[in-house]
Motif scaffolding. Sequence first.
Motif, short mmCIF file in Angstrom:
data_model
loop_
_atom_site.label_atom_id
_atom_site.label_comp_id
_atom_site.label_asym_id
_atom_site.label_seq_id
_atom_site.Cartn_x
_atom_site.Cartn_y
_atom_site.Cartn_z
N ASP A 34 0.82 -1.21 0.00
CA ASP A 34 0.00 0.00 0.00
C ASP A 34 0.86 1.26 0.00
OD1 ASP A 34 -2.35 -1.54 0.17
OD2 ASP A 34 -2.10 -1.72 2.34
N GLY A 35 2.14 1.12 -0.27
CA GLY A 35 3.08 2.23 -0.14
C GLY A 35 3.97 1.99 1.08
N MET A 36 4.83 2.98 1.36
CA MET A 36 5.84 2.80 2.40
C MET A 36 5.46 3.42 3.74
SD MET A 36 9.26 3.47 0.08
CE MET A 36 10.39 2.66 1.21
N LYS A 37 4.48 4.28 3.79
CA LYS A 37 4.19 5.00 5.04
C LYS A 37 3.77 4.06 6.17
CE LYS A 37 1.64 8.80 7.16
NZ LYS A 37 1.28 8.02 8.36
N ARG A 38 2.92 3.08 5.85
CA ARG A 38 2.45 2.17 6.89
C ARG A 38 3.61 1.45 7.56
NH1 ARG A 38 0.39 -3.04 6.54
NH2 ARG A 38 0.55 -2.95 4.28
N ALA A 39 4.60 1.02 6.76
CA ALA A 39 5.77 0.34 7.32
C ALA A 39 6.61 1.30 8.16
CB ALA A 39 6.61 -0.25 6.18
N GLN A 40 6.68 2.58 7.74
CA GLN A 40 7.42 3.56 8.52
C GLN A 40 6.77 3.81 9.87
OE1 GLN A 40 10.44 4.49 7.27
NE2 GLN A 40 9.77 3.03 5.72
N ASP A 41 5.45 3.87 9.89
CA ASP A 41 4.72 4.06 11.14
C ASP A 41 4.93 2.87 12.07
OD1 ASP A 41 3.80 6.44 10.13
OD2 ASP A 41 1.80 5.69 9.62
N ALA A 42 4.93 1.66 11.50
CA ALA A 42 5.14 0.45 12.31
C ALA A 42 6.53 0.44 12.91
CB ALA A 42 4.91 -0.80 11.46
N GLU A 43 7.51 0.91 12.14
CA GLU A 43 8.88 0.96 12.67
C GLU A 43 8.98 1.97 13.81
OE1 GLU A 43 13.04 0.47 13.12
OE2 GLU A 43 11.36 -0.79 12.49
N MET A 44 8.27 3.08 13.70
CA MET A 44 8.28 4.06 14.79
C MET A 44 7.73 3.43 16.06
SD MET A 44 9.07 7.13 15.63
CE MET A 44 8.64 8.56 16.62
N GLU A 45 6.70 2.63 15.95
CA GLU A 45 6.13 1.96 17.12
C GLU A 45 7.14 1.00 17.75
OE1 GLU A 45 2.43 0.07 16.28
OE2 GLU A 45 1.50 1.89 15.46
N ARG A 46 7.87 0.25 16.91
CA ARG A 46 8.89 -0.66 17.43
C ARG A 46 9.96 0.10 18.19
NH1 ARG A 46 7.92 -3.85 12.87
NH2 ARG A 46 9.21 -2.49 11.59
N LEU A 47 10.41 1.19 17.61
CA LEU A 47 11.47 1.97 18.25
C LEU A 47 10.99 2.59 19.56
CD1 LEU A 47 12.94 3.73 15.09
CD2 LEU A 47 14.08 1.99 16.48
N GLU A 48 9.75 3.03 19.59
CA GLU A 48 9.21 3.62 20.82
C GLU A 48 9.14 2.60 21.96
OE1 GLU A 48 5.54 5.25 19.35
OE2 GLU A 48 6.34 7.29 19.41
N GLN A 49 9.01 1.33 21.61
CA GLN A 49 8.92 0.27 22.61
C GLN A 49 10.29 -0.28 23.00
OE1 GLN A 49 6.33 -2.57 20.72
NE2 GLN A 49 4.61 -1.14 20.65
N THR A 50 11.34 0.25 22.41
CA THR A 50 12.70 -0.26 22.62
C THR A 50 13.51 0.73 23.44
OG1 THR A 50 12.59 -1.41 20.49
CG2 THR A 50 14.77 -1.11 21.46
N ARG A 51 14.23 0.22 24.39
CA ARG A 51 15.09 1.08 25.22
C ARG A 51 16.50 1.19 24.64
NH1 ARG A 51 11.16 2.61 25.79
NH2 ARG A 51 9.68 2.54 27.51
N LEU A 52 17.05 0.10 24.12
CA LEU A 52 18.36 0.12 23.47
C LEU A 52 18.21 -0.43 22.06
CD1 LEU A 52 21.42 0.41 23.29
CD2 LEU A 52 21.62 -1.87 24.34
N THR A 53 18.48 0.43 21.08
CA THR A 53 18.43 0.04 19.69
C THR A 53 19.85 -0.01 19.15
OG1 THR A 53 16.30 1.17 19.41
CG2 THR A 53 17.49 0.56 17.40
N ARG A 54 20.26 -1.16 18.65
CA ARG A 54 21.57 -1.31 18.02
C ARG A 54 21.39 -1.45 16.52
NH1 ARG A 54 23.54 -6.21 21.52
NH2 ARG A 54 21.27 -6.40 21.75
N VAL A 55 22.19 -0.71 15.76
CA VAL A 55 21.99 -0.61 14.32
C VAL A 55 23.32 -0.80 13.61
CG1 VAL A 55 21.15 0.85 12.44
CG2 VAL A 55 20.17 1.10 14.75
#
Length: 254
Positions: free
Chosen positions: A68-89
Amino acid sequence: MKGSELAARCGWSESKVSRITHTKTPPSDDDILRWCVACGAEDQAADIIAANRQADEMYVQWRKVHRDGMKRAQDAEMERLEQTRLTRVYYSNVIPGVTQRRGYATSLMTAITRFQETPNDVDAAVESRVARSNLFRRANHRFAMVLEETVLHYPFGDADAMREQLGFLLEIMRLPRVSLGIIPRNAPREMWPLEAFYIYDDRQVMAELLSAVVTITTPGEIASYDKAFKILAGMAVYGPRARHLIQQAIHSFE
């Protein structure tokens, strides 16, 4: 047990046993339960059903993610990051999405949309992606990022977009909850360049392939990515040496 006996115990045709055995037909939850009961292993059914479901959810093609485009996936990633205390990339190919600026993100996401032949909602997706940078200043979030030096020199957007993007890396390096390391191009390799991946606390890994995203939740596999990240982070330079490499890249776009 022969296939004919298993089929009789499960109430199936022998051809169905053959199709499942040779992975031509994926088993349903009920199929797995019947198989386990027939083999006297009913106590293992729940774990096998869970593993089978995870296998279906683990590997998802980008074209499905972005159907459906890329925005929905971007919003889902924001939710994952908000629930994470330490993000390693770790990234070996582009600047990580969580740090991307508008010009860079627009150029990159336009190229991705064109390649995947998915609906074009780049403008909305870019706004969602750029909003992630607010997380860098939240007290309950920490980021550890490692980039290959070559990433700094891959141009997405014009020279102004690249200078803005690289300048933002210099900006977030000063933040107390951000660690940004650069692996120099001439650094002795203890680990080969890998696919881009995120580690969310110790609960999940997202690895990005060309055609699909792989979600990993098995503890043993997460431990492998944790080990790889530690090795890659140990090869990187930080502080003034990392800033020098970024500043060199900025000068190359003048």
